[in-house]
Scaffold this active site. Structure first.
Site, PDB file in Angstrom:
ATOM      1  N   ASP A 118      20.278  -9.458 113.228  1.00 41.91           N
ATOM      2  CA  ASP A 118      19.472 -10.222 112.322  1.00 41.91           C
ATOM      3  C   ASP A 118      18.525 -11.129 113.196  1.00 41.91           C
ATOM      4  O   ASP A 118      17.496 -11.474 112.813  1.00 41.91           O
ATOM      5  CB  ASP A 118      20.091 -10.834 111.347  1.00 41.91           C
ATOM      6  CG  ASP A 118      21.440 -11.613 111.588  1.00 41.91           C
ATOM      7  OD1 ASP A 118      21.886 -11.528 112.728  1.00 41.91           O
ATOM      8  OD2 ASP A 118      22.105 -12.310 110.643  1.00 41.91           O
ATOM      9  N   THR A 141      25.202 -16.215 104.799  1.00 43.89           N
ATOM     10  CA  THR A 141      26.564 -16.536 104.786  1.00 43.89           C
ATOM     11  C   THR A 141      27.090 -17.799 105.822  1.00 43.89           C
ATOM     12  O   THR A 141      27.904 -18.486 105.403  1.00 43.89           O
ATOM     13  CB  THR A 141      27.588 -15.143 105.113  1.00 43.89           C
ATOM     14  OG1 THR A 141      27.382 -14.246 104.431  1.00 43.89           O
ATOM     15  CG2 THR A 141      29.177 -15.409 105.054  1.00 43.89           C
TER      16      THR A 141
END
Length: 251
Positions: A106, A129
């Site tokens: 990512d 997260t």
């Protein structure tokens, strides 16, 4: 093109036609059975769009390896090429000063998207997260920071404190609050603003540059107005990076 970004808490799925994001969905990543079910729903409900758009490739960015084969399985069912992005199969020459075995897909996708936007100096703050900071200087990825994310910090607090209840993290004008719920909201909102602004300031001081500040992730809009220097919000940054990579592979 289908793009999928699997995070530890949520997965974002998108369908691009050329540069246009036609469809975007969010499903949870925490339960493997629910993930498989919701993944199938996404593909089945968008079958006509996938067929009409003649989609031939699916780009995956994942930090949850146990879910990857489920994506591969369903793409094969739809006769779509599966490409699992990692640091060893990037179709671009990317200058990276980081342990390539450890960098998340990512973060690679975000970097590709930013360089494609011609921002040679930037700090990407991704509210996931984990809250991650990625630093690009002179088109080189020079490193970053990883800080506990808002949701896991909030969940940890509620789990550890018997009298506190889970609440929604929102913008709040007050710093000194007059109730327990507002105190939690103020603490997380202004606390994370202080953390993000403080880290940005220290990065700029250490790297001696004037970067663009890019906010992404599900909570980016909540913090936008208080971050300095004034940021640009791009909630679809990772998906856009995957699209650019997919275009290169499919060329």
């Amino acid at each position: 093109m289908i793009v999928i970004d699997i995070g530890n808490t949520n997965t974002v799925l998108g369908i691009f036609l050329n540069k246009k994001l036609l469809k975007k969905s969010r499903i949870t990543s925490t339960n493997i059975k629910n993930f498989e079910k919701n993944l199938a729903i996404f593909f089945n409900s968008n079958f006509k769009l996938i067929k009409k758009s003649k989609i031939k490739i699916c780009l995956l960015s994942s930090v949850v390896p146990r879910l990857n084969n489920l994506v591969k399985k369903i793409t094969l069912k739809y006769d779509i090429i599966f490409f699992n992005l990692n640091s060893t199969n990037l179709p671009f020459k990317l200058n990276i000063k980081y342990d390539l075995k450890k960098i998340g897909a990512d973060r690679l996708a975000n970097t590709i998207a930013i360089i494609n936007l011609k921002y040679k100096n930037s700090i990407i703050v991704d509210f996931g997260t984990a809250t991650t900071f990625d630093v690009i200087k002179n088109n080189t990825y020079v490193g970053g920071l990883i800080f506990p994310g808002i949701s896991i910090s909030h969940n940890s607090l509620i789990k550890s404190a018997a009298l506190l209840k889970k609440i929604k993290i929102v913008k709040i004008k007050k710093i000194v609050a007059n109730s327990t719920n507002e105190s939690i909201q103020a603490g997380f909102y202004w606390g994370y603003i202080s953390v993000v602004n403080g880290i940005i300031e220290k990065i700029i001081d250490e790297k001696k540059f004037k970067p663009k500040i890019i906010l992404t992730g599900g909570l980016a809009n909540i913090f936008e107005s208080q971050i300095q220097p004034k940021p640009i919000v791009n909630e679809n940054l990772t998906l856009e990076g995957l699209r650019i990579i997919g275009k290169k592979i499919n060329a």
